[in-house]
Design a protein around this motif. Sequence first.
Motif, PDB file in Angstrom:
ATOM      1  N   GLY A  37       5.276   0.877  15.661  1.00  0.00           N
ATOM      2  CA  GLY A  37       5.224   0.002  15.358  1.00  0.00           C
ATOM      3  C   GLY A  37       6.456  -1.918  15.098  1.00  0.00           C
ATOM      4  O   GLY A  37       7.325  -0.658  15.789  1.00  0.00           O
ATOM      5  N   GLY A  38       6.580  -2.111  14.813  1.00  0.00           N
ATOM      6  CA  GLY A  38       7.591  -3.567  14.724  1.00  0.00           C
ATOM      7  C   GLY A  38       8.482  -2.993  13.586  1.00  0.00           C
ATOM      8  O   GLY A  38       8.046  -2.819  12.742  1.00  0.00           O
ATOM      9  N   PRO A  39       8.688  -4.276  13.512  1.00  0.00           N
ATOM     10  CA  PRO A  39      10.605  -3.450  12.783  1.00  0.00           C
ATOM     11  C   PRO A  39      10.022  -4.123  11.184  1.00  0.00           C
ATOM     12  O   PRO A  39      10.013  -3.329  10.040  1.00  0.00           O
ATOM     13  N   LEU A  40       8.806  -4.627  11.401  1.00  0.00           N
ATOM     14  CA  LEU A  40       8.754  -5.531   9.644  1.00  0.00           C
ATOM     15  C   LEU A  40       7.301  -4.773   9.172  1.00  0.00           C
ATOM     16  O   LEU A  40       7.570  -3.441   8.214  1.00  0.00           O
ATOM     17  N   ASP A  41       6.425  -3.243   9.960  1.00  0.00           N
ATOM     18  CA  ASP A  41       5.971  -2.743   9.545  1.00  0.00           C
ATOM     19  C   ASP A  41       6.803  -1.509   9.489  1.00  0.00           C
ATOM     20  O   ASP A  41       6.196  -0.815   8.179  1.00  0.00           O
ATOM     21  N   ARG A  42       8.091  -1.163  10.419  1.00  0.00           N
ATOM     22  CA  ARG A  42       8.365   0.704   9.231  1.00  0.00           C
ATOM     23  C   ARG A  42       9.096   0.142   8.643  1.00  0.00           C
ATOM     24  O   ARG A  42       9.708   0.661   7.506  1.00  0.00           O
ATOM     25  N   LEU A  43       9.584  -1.299   8.169  1.00  0.00           N
ATOM     26  CA  LEU A  43      10.260  -1.233   6.804  1.00  0.00           C
ATOM     27  C   LEU A  43       9.031  -1.439   6.017  1.00  0.00           C
ATOM     28  O   LEU A  43       9.548  -0.754   5.300  1.00  0.00           O
ATOM     29  N   ALA A  44       8.354  -1.828   6.194  1.00  0.00           N
ATOM     30  CA  ALA A  44       7.179  -1.557   5.131  1.00  0.00           C
ATOM     31  C   ALA A  44       6.831  -0.257   4.944  1.00  0.00           C
ATOM     32  O   ALA A  44       6.526   0.085   3.875  1.00  0.00           O
ATOM     33  N   ALA A  45       6.308   0.547   5.521  1.00  0.00           N
ATOM     34  CA  ALA A  45       6.376   1.749   5.491  1.00  0.00           C
ATOM     35  C   ALA A  45       7.016   3.052   4.988  1.00  0.00           C
ATOM     36  O   ALA A  45       6.834   3.490   4.097  1.00  0.00           O
ATOM     37  N   GLY A  46       8.577   2.485   4.633  1.00  0.00           N
ATOM     38  CA  GLY A  46       9.689   3.688   4.167  1.00  0.00           C
ATOM     39  C   GLY A  46       9.275   2.844   2.920  1.00  0.00           C
ATOM     40  O   GLY A  46       9.900   3.527   2.047  1.00  0.00           O
ATOM     41  N   ALA A  47       9.724   1.071   2.342  1.00  0.00           N
ATOM     42  CA  ALA A  47       9.304   0.571   1.432  1.00  0.00           C
ATOM     43  C   ALA A  47       7.939   1.312   0.190  1.00  0.00           C
ATOM     44  O   ALA A  47       8.105   1.983  -0.964  1.00  0.00           O
ATOM     45  N   LEU A  48       6.975   1.477   1.472  1.00  0.00           N
ATOM     46  CA  LEU A  48       5.721   2.356   0.819  1.00  0.00           C
ATOM     47  C   LEU A  48       6.435   3.788   0.270  1.00  0.00           C
ATOM     48  O   LEU A  48       5.322   4.236  -0.738  1.00  0.00           O
ATOM     49  N   THR A  49       7.150   4.103   1.181  1.00  0.00           N
ATOM     50  CA  THR A  49       6.680   5.877   0.614  1.00  0.00           C
ATOM     51  C   THR A  49       7.369   5.988   0.052  1.00  0.00           C
ATOM     52  O   THR A  49       7.736   6.407  -1.144  1.00  0.00           O
ATOM     53  N   LEU A  50       9.097   4.786  -0.206  1.00  0.00           N
ATOM     54  CA  LEU A  50       9.884   4.987  -0.971  1.00  0.00           C
ATOM     55  C   LEU A  50       9.591   4.878  -2.315  1.00  0.00           C
ATOM     56  O   LEU A  50       9.336   5.708  -3.820  1.00  0.00           O
ATOM     57  N   LEU A  51       8.608   3.139  -2.683  1.00  0.00           N
ATOM     58  CA  LEU A  51       8.079   3.016  -3.570  1.00  0.00           C
ATOM     59  C   LEU A  51       6.960   3.616  -4.336  1.00  0.00           C
ATOM     60  O   LEU A  51       6.502   2.308  -5.665  1.00  0.00           O
ATOM     61  N   ALA A  52       5.833   3.335  -4.112  1.00  0.00           N
ATOM     62  CA  ALA A  52       4.540   3.585  -3.931  1.00  0.00           C
ATOM     63  C   ALA A  52       3.794   4.374  -4.229  1.00  0.00           C
ATOM     64  O   ALA A  52       3.298   5.342  -4.437  1.00  0.00           O
ATOM     65  N   ASP A  53       3.671   5.471  -2.754  1.00  0.00           N
ATOM     66  CA  ASP A  53       3.432   6.052  -1.789  1.00  0.00           C
ATOM     67  C   ASP A  53       3.825   7.714  -3.138  1.00  0.00           C
ATOM     68  O   ASP A  53       4.718   7.994  -3.756  1.00  0.00           O
ATOM     69  N   GLY A  54       2.619   8.228  -3.864  1.00  0.00           N
ATOM     70  CA  GLY A  54       3.254   9.419  -4.845  1.00  0.00           C
ATOM     71  C   GLY A  54       3.741   8.921  -6.095  1.00  0.00           C
ATOM     72  O   GLY A  54       4.107   9.863  -6.378  1.00  0.00           O
ATOM     73  N   ARG A  55       3.956   7.817  -6.528  1.00  0.00           N
ATOM     74  CA  ARG A  55       3.926   7.384  -7.567  1.00  0.00           C
ATOM     75  C   ARG A  55       3.275   6.442  -8.335  1.00  0.00           C
ATOM     76  O   ARG A  55       3.111   6.921 -10.000  1.00  0.00           O
ATOM     77  N   GLY A  56       2.081   6.607  -8.491  1.00  0.00           N
ATOM     78  CA  GLY A  56       1.082   5.394  -9.155  1.00  0.00           C
ATOM     79  C   GLY A  56       0.304   6.539  -9.558  1.00  0.00           C
ATOM     80  O   GLY A  56      -0.305   6.942 -10.747  1.00  0.00           O
ATOM     81  N   TYR A  57       0.528   7.243  -8.983  1.00  0.00           N
ATOM     82  CA  TYR A  57      -0.956   8.908  -9.365  1.00  0.00           C
ATOM     83  C   TYR A  57      -0.490   9.391 -11.237  1.00  0.00           C
ATOM     84  O   TYR A  57      -1.027   9.597 -11.667  1.00  0.00           O
ATOM     85  N   PRO A  58       1.262   9.795 -10.586  1.00  0.00           N
ATOM     86  CA  PRO A  58       1.917  10.726 -11.151  1.00  0.00           C
ATOM     87  C   PRO A  58       1.622   9.741 -13.015  1.00  0.00           C
ATOM     88  O   PRO A  58       1.712  10.168 -13.664  1.00  0.00           O
ATOM     89  N   MET A  59       1.694   8.553 -13.283  1.00  0.00           N
ATOM     90  CA  MET A  59       1.696   7.883 -13.431  1.00  0.00           C
ATOM     91  C   MET A  59       0.430   7.275 -14.596  1.00  0.00           C
ATOM     92  O   MET A  59       0.279   7.587 -15.196  1.00  0.00           O
ATOM     93  N   PHE A  60      -0.549   7.010 -13.982  1.00  0.00           N
ATOM     94  CA  PHE A  60      -2.059   8.064 -14.279  1.00  0.00           C
ATOM     95  C   PHE A  60      -1.586   8.453 -15.019  1.00  0.00           C
ATOM     96  O   PHE A  60      -2.544   8.385 -16.058  1.00  0.00           O
ATOM     97  N   ALA A  61      -1.449   9.921 -13.915  1.00  0.00           N
ATOM     98  CA  ALA A  61      -2.131  10.720 -14.638  1.00  0.00           C
ATOM     99  C   ALA A  61      -1.686  11.746 -15.765  1.00  0.00           C
ATOM    100  O   ALA A  61      -1.299  11.874 -16.774  1.00  0.00           O
TER     101      ALA A  61
END
Length: 401
Positions: A58-82
């Motif tokens: 992917g391009g730089p923007l997609d790679r940046l988005a992937a890193g940000a999602l991993t860091l701040l979102a992925d695996g962070r929302g579900y624990p909060m809901f639990a």
Amino acid sequence: MSTSSTAADPVAGSAGAPRRSLAPDLARGLMLLVIAVVHAHMYVNATAYLPAGYPTEGGPLDRLAAGALTLLADGRGYPMFAALFGYGLARILVREEARGRGWPAVRRLLRRRAWWLLVFGACHGVLLFGGDILGPYGLLSLLFVSALRLSDRSLLRLAVCCAVVLPVLYNAVYVGLVTATGAGASSAQGSGDYLADMLLRVGSWPFTTVLFAIGGAAPLLVGMWAGRRGLLDHPERHRTLLRRTAAVGLGAAVAGGLPLALVNALVWDDASTVAMTVASVLHTVSGYLGGFGYAALVGLLAARLADRRGPVVTALAGCGQRSMTCYLLQSVAWLVLFAPFALGLAGHIGVASSLLVGAAVWLTGIAVAELLRHANRRGPAEALIRRLTYGRRSATPTPTG
């Protein structure tokens, strides 16, 4: 002090109340955005209506988005809901005991609700979306309802044990599931036929239900502990604890999620299997703390807002109050947007553009929730689960406050 279960229950609408607490509803409304963007990115590079994951290029923007999602979102929302779900269980117990109901009656109530959640989850997971979390909520309720009777110390010890042991089991089960089903970032194949894909989800739903229950056990138990104290019902009384939790939790989430974020952003592209396993476990454990940190941060925001609720806060809280309905609507949106027999966008978006898609779906859910709020109605999913759980006691309308 409010003892409404809906004030803190991620499966909102399980009980009425004259006044709802802002923090839990606001937290759920905001975290639905996290859920939306995480689910939307799963269809990047997918060749059919099956979740794929992060791209291998992917391009730089997609790679940046992937890193940000991993860091701040992925695996962070579900624990909060639990955690919010566990909080809600504790508040139900407080409320029912205040009404004079004994523990056996409350336990039967919670178990009945848990079985119905499993039914809802099975229908959702098979018909719409393989990443169902309603079934895991039901399973966790059945497994840990008796933990509501533990002492504070025993409850927290059990939570620590789950947080230490279960992430390793979670990642082991996940790897096994990916290996068995062939579902992964590089092999997200599907028939393109709804019935065939549904049959695939029939086979995978029991495994993903157990997997997500494993991941949600520790946050659930911590949420029970917080629910006993009503930390989110009156956050203004617990500002010091909430500040510390927000700082430590979010800091740990960023630090623990950084290795996997570098991998998903294609910065660290030569990680060994052992390194990937360690990075995945760190990401999972730090996700627990990140979920608590997000909840604490929203609690602080609610304490600052107090009763000064403008239209934006009111809309977010209304969405959180109807979070189950909005969550199911998101799954309908994924079917319509990404299924090859519908709009067929799977595989035609990048990670960065998936953020826009997820945000648009989330905003649509807020609009639907606002229509329901103005009509002074619960979400249909909340109304149904409440009626099935409480019977005729569910006839009282939900206040819009």
